[in-house]
Design a protein around this motif. Structure first.
Motif, PDB file in Angstrom:
ATOM      1  N   THR A 178      20.227   9.621  21.452  1.00 45.42           N
ATOM      2  CA  THR A 178      18.824   9.951  21.743  1.00 45.42           C
ATOM      3  C   THR A 178      18.665  11.446  21.999  1.00 45.42           C
ATOM      4  O   THR A 178      17.732  12.080  21.484  1.00 45.42           O
ATOM      5  CB  THR A 178      18.344   9.167  22.982  1.00 45.42           C
ATOM      6  OG1 THR A 178      18.546   7.772  22.752  1.00 45.42           O
ATOM      7  CG2 THR A 178      16.877   9.430  23.245  1.00 45.42           C
ATOM      8  N   LEU A 179      19.607  12.024  22.789  1.00 48.14           N
ATOM      9  CA  LEU A 179      19.534  13.463  23.086  1.00 48.14           C
ATOM     10  C   LEU A 179      19.696  14.279  21.813  1.00 48.14           C
ATOM     11  O   LEU A 179      18.980  15.261  21.593  1.00 48.14           O
ATOM     12  CB  LEU A 179      20.626  13.827  24.102  1.00 48.14           C
ATOM     13  CG  LEU A 179      20.650  15.290  24.563  1.00 48.14           C
ATOM     14  CD1 LEU A 179      19.327  15.652  25.238  1.00 48.14           C
ATOM     15  CD2 LEU A 179      21.826  15.544  25.500  1.00 48.14           C
ATOM     16  N   PHE A 180      20.645  13.866  20.960  1.00 46.46           N
ATOM     17  CA  PHE A 180      20.869  14.572  19.695  1.00 46.46           C
ATOM     18  C   PHE A 180      19.609  14.516  18.832  1.00 46.46           C
ATOM     19  O   PHE A 180      19.202  15.532  18.243  1.00 46.46           O
ATOM     20  CB  PHE A 180      22.044  13.928  18.950  1.00 46.46           C
ATOM     21  CG  PHE A 180      22.266  14.497  17.575  1.00 46.46           C
ATOM     22  CD1 PHE A 180      22.885  15.726  17.406  1.00 46.46           C
ATOM     23  CD2 PHE A 180      21.831  13.795  16.449  1.00 46.46           C
ATOM     24  CE1 PHE A 180      23.076  16.255  16.133  1.00 46.46           C
ATOM     25  CE2 PHE A 180      22.016  14.318  15.176  1.00 46.46           C
ATOM     26  CZ  PHE A 180      22.640  15.552  15.019  1.00 46.46           C
ATOM     27  N   SER A 181      18.981  13.337  18.774  1.00 49.70           N
ATOM     28  CA  SER A 181      17.767  13.187  17.953  1.00 49.70           C
ATOM     29  C   SER A 181      16.649  14.085  18.476  1.00 49.70           C
ATOM     30  O   SER A 181      15.949  14.735  17.693  1.00 49.70           O
ATOM     31  CB  SER A 181      17.312  11.725  17.965  1.00 49.70           C
ATOM     32  OG  SER A 181      18.318  10.879  17.481  1.00 49.70           O
ATOM     33  N   LEU A 182      16.485  14.122  19.798  1.00 47.27           N
ATOM     34  CA  LEU A 182      15.430  14.957  20.371  1.00 47.27           C
ATOM     35  C   LEU A 182      15.675  16.442  20.081  1.00 47.27           C
ATOM     36  O   LEU A 182      14.744  17.199  19.783  1.00 47.27           O
ATOM     37  CB  LEU A 182      15.339  14.713  21.881  1.00 47.27           C
ATOM     38  CG  LEU A 182      14.788  13.341  22.302  1.00 47.27           C
ATOM     39  CD1 LEU A 182      14.871  13.168  23.810  1.00 47.27           C
ATOM     40  CD2 LEU A 182      13.338  13.188  21.828  1.00 47.27           C
ATOM     41  N   LYS A 183      16.968  16.852  20.184  1.00 45.74           N
ATOM     42  CA  LYS A 183      17.296  18.253  19.881  1.00 45.74           C
ATOM     43  C   LYS A 183      16.980  18.592  18.433  1.00 45.74           C
ATOM     44  O   LYS A 183      16.448  19.662  18.131  1.00 45.74           O
ATOM     45  CB  LYS A 183      18.778  18.513  20.176  1.00 45.74           C
ATOM     46  CG  LYS A 183      19.104  18.632  21.656  1.00 45.74           C
ATOM     47  CD  LYS A 183      20.584  18.947  21.844  1.00 45.74           C
ATOM     48  CE  LYS A 183      20.927  19.120  23.318  1.00 45.74           C
ATOM     49  NZ  LYS A 183      22.379  19.351  23.518  1.00 45.74           N
ATOM     50  N   ARG A 184      17.353  17.671  17.512  1.00 46.67           N
ATOM     51  CA  ARG A 184      17.112  17.940  16.092  1.00 46.67           C
ATOM     52  C   ARG A 184      15.615  17.970  15.774  1.00 46.67           C
ATOM     53  O   ARG A 184      15.145  18.788  14.998  1.00 46.67           O
ATOM     54  CB  ARG A 184      17.799  16.869  15.219  1.00 46.67           C
ATOM     55  CG  ARG A 184      19.262  17.089  15.033  1.00 46.67           C
ATOM     56  CD  ARG A 184      19.547  18.390  14.249  1.00 46.67           C
ATOM     57  NE  ARG A 184      19.085  18.328  12.874  1.00 46.67           N
ATOM     58  CZ  ARG A 184      18.128  19.079  12.361  1.00 46.67           C
ATOM     59  NH1 ARG A 184      17.521  19.990  13.110  1.00 46.67           N
ATOM     60  NH2 ARG A 184      17.771  18.972  11.102  1.00 46.67           N
ATOM     61  N   ILE A 185      14.854  17.062  16.397  1.00 47.02           N
ATOM     62  CA  ILE A 185      13.401  17.053  16.170  1.00 47.02           C
ATOM     63  C   ILE A 185      12.783  18.344  16.719  1.00 47.02           C
ATOM     64  O   ILE A 185      11.920  18.959  16.082  1.00 47.02           O
ATOM     65  CB  ILE A 185      12.767  15.810  16.830  1.00 47.02           C
ATOM     66  CG1 ILE A 185      13.220  14.547  16.104  1.00 47.02           C
ATOM     67  CG2 ILE A 185      11.244  15.903  16.813  1.00 47.02           C
ATOM     68  CD1 ILE A 185      12.827  13.254  16.791  1.00 47.02           C
ATOM     69  N   GLY A 186      13.260  18.780  17.900  1.00 45.69           N
ATOM     70  CA  GLY A 186      12.765  20.034  18.471  1.00 45.69           C
ATOM     71  C   GLY A 186      13.086  21.219  17.569  1.00 45.69           C
ATOM     72  O   GLY A 186      12.242  22.094  17.354  1.00 45.69           O
TER      73      GLY A 186
END
Length: 316
Positions: free
Chosen positions: A2-10
């Motif tokens: 989830t953290l990785f996905s949020l970083k990539r979306i950001g």
């Protein structure tokens, strides 16, 4: 994850913000006055100044950029100077046609590129491997517009196998076969470079995977060579392949611009070409932004898929 996905979306959102800024600033450097282009060379200076005020062209650059961003967030991409219609209304159908062409080219590139790469790796050092890699090197080096003109001259004008250009809607007389006959040649030409890149990367990944210990174990267990190659070895190469396929989508969106012009395909590329020659800046601005958005979204999906298949990618 989830953290990785949020970083990539950001990161993707920051990239898109940067793209809007670059596109906005670059178009400020284009010579000519948009207000005079709309009103024509015969317009009075008073009328031009009045329109400049209405369009906000006399505001400072930060103010203009803020207005531009605000418009984008509300779906307002501006109005075409040459046609007087909302840019979004003009570009969305064209974007659909471009995505049809790019999707067809991507399918061709992935299917034939992966197959060619796997067989070349299996026959490493043989005649098939050498011929396949020589052809892929030629395909990767060939300019798209040159390949398109050659294909039209040989296969359309010479042999008459394909139409020289245009696009038919599948719902019109002629139906799906007409669409395929018009789509085949530009899709193959657009697929040349991605196909070559995917084939060469697949070959390298499969050759590396074949040297793994698990391959020796699989062979010792009596599994067939075909099953081992296509089911186990190719699965291990999948994360790298997804990454390179994501990048090729970006190349395709850029490359089909030339293909659309050569084959008169009514897509975003041909619309951009027409807008550039007409100095229609709002269409150019929105067209470049559309391509950037699709490229960023496809690469975001590619990164997330790679992270799911190979958790080590999240640490990269």
């Amino acid at each position: 994850m989830t953290l990785f996905s949020l970083k990539r979306i950001g990161s993707a959102l920051l990239v898109l913000l940067g793209v809007t800024l670059i596109v906005f600033l670059l178009l400020q450097l284009v010579p000519g006055d948009p207000a005079r282009a709309i009103l024509g060379q015969g317009a009075t200076d008073e009328a031009v100044q009045q329109l400049r005020n209405e369009l906000g062209l006399n505001d400072s650059l930060p103010q203009q950029y803020a207005t531009y961003l605000g418009g984008l967030l509300t779906g307002d991409f501006g109005t075409s100077i040459s046609q007087g219609l909302p840019v979004l209304e003009l570009l969305l159908p064209k974007l659909g046609n471009t995505l049809i062409l790019a999707a067809a080219a991507l399918i061709i590139a992935v299917v034939f590129g992966v197959t060619l790469g796997v067989i070349a790796a299996r026959k490493q050092g043989g005649i098939f491997d050498r011929v396949a890699m020589a052809l892929s090197l030629g395909g990767a080096s060939a300019p798209v517009y040159w390949a398109g003109l050659l294909a039209v001259a040989a296969l359309s004008l010479g042999l008459g196998w394909f139409p020289t250009g245009g696009m038919y809607n599948a719902r019109e007389p002629g139906g799906f076969l007409d669409l395929i006959s018009h789509l085949a040649l530009p899709a193959v030409v657009a697929a040349l470079v991605p196909l070559a890149v995917i084939a060469r990367l697949t070959r390298a990944e499969v050759i590396e995977a074949l040297s793994g210990d698990y391959v020796t174990v699989l062979r010792a267990s009596g599994i067939s060579e075909r099953t081992m190659l296509w089911k186990h070895v190719l699965r291990n190469a999948l994360p790298s392949l997804i990454g390179i396929i994501g990048l090729q989508v970006g190349y395709l969106l850029g490359g089909v611009i030339f293909v659309e012009v050569v084959f008169q395909w009514p897509g975003l590329g041909q619309q951009l070409y027409t807008a550039i020659t007409a100095n229609d800046l709002p269409i150019v601005q929105a067209g470049v932004l559309f391509v950037a958005i699709v490229f960023v979204v496809i690469n975001l999906i590619s990164d997330l898929l790679t992270a799911v298949l190979d958790p080590r990618a999240k640490a990269a």
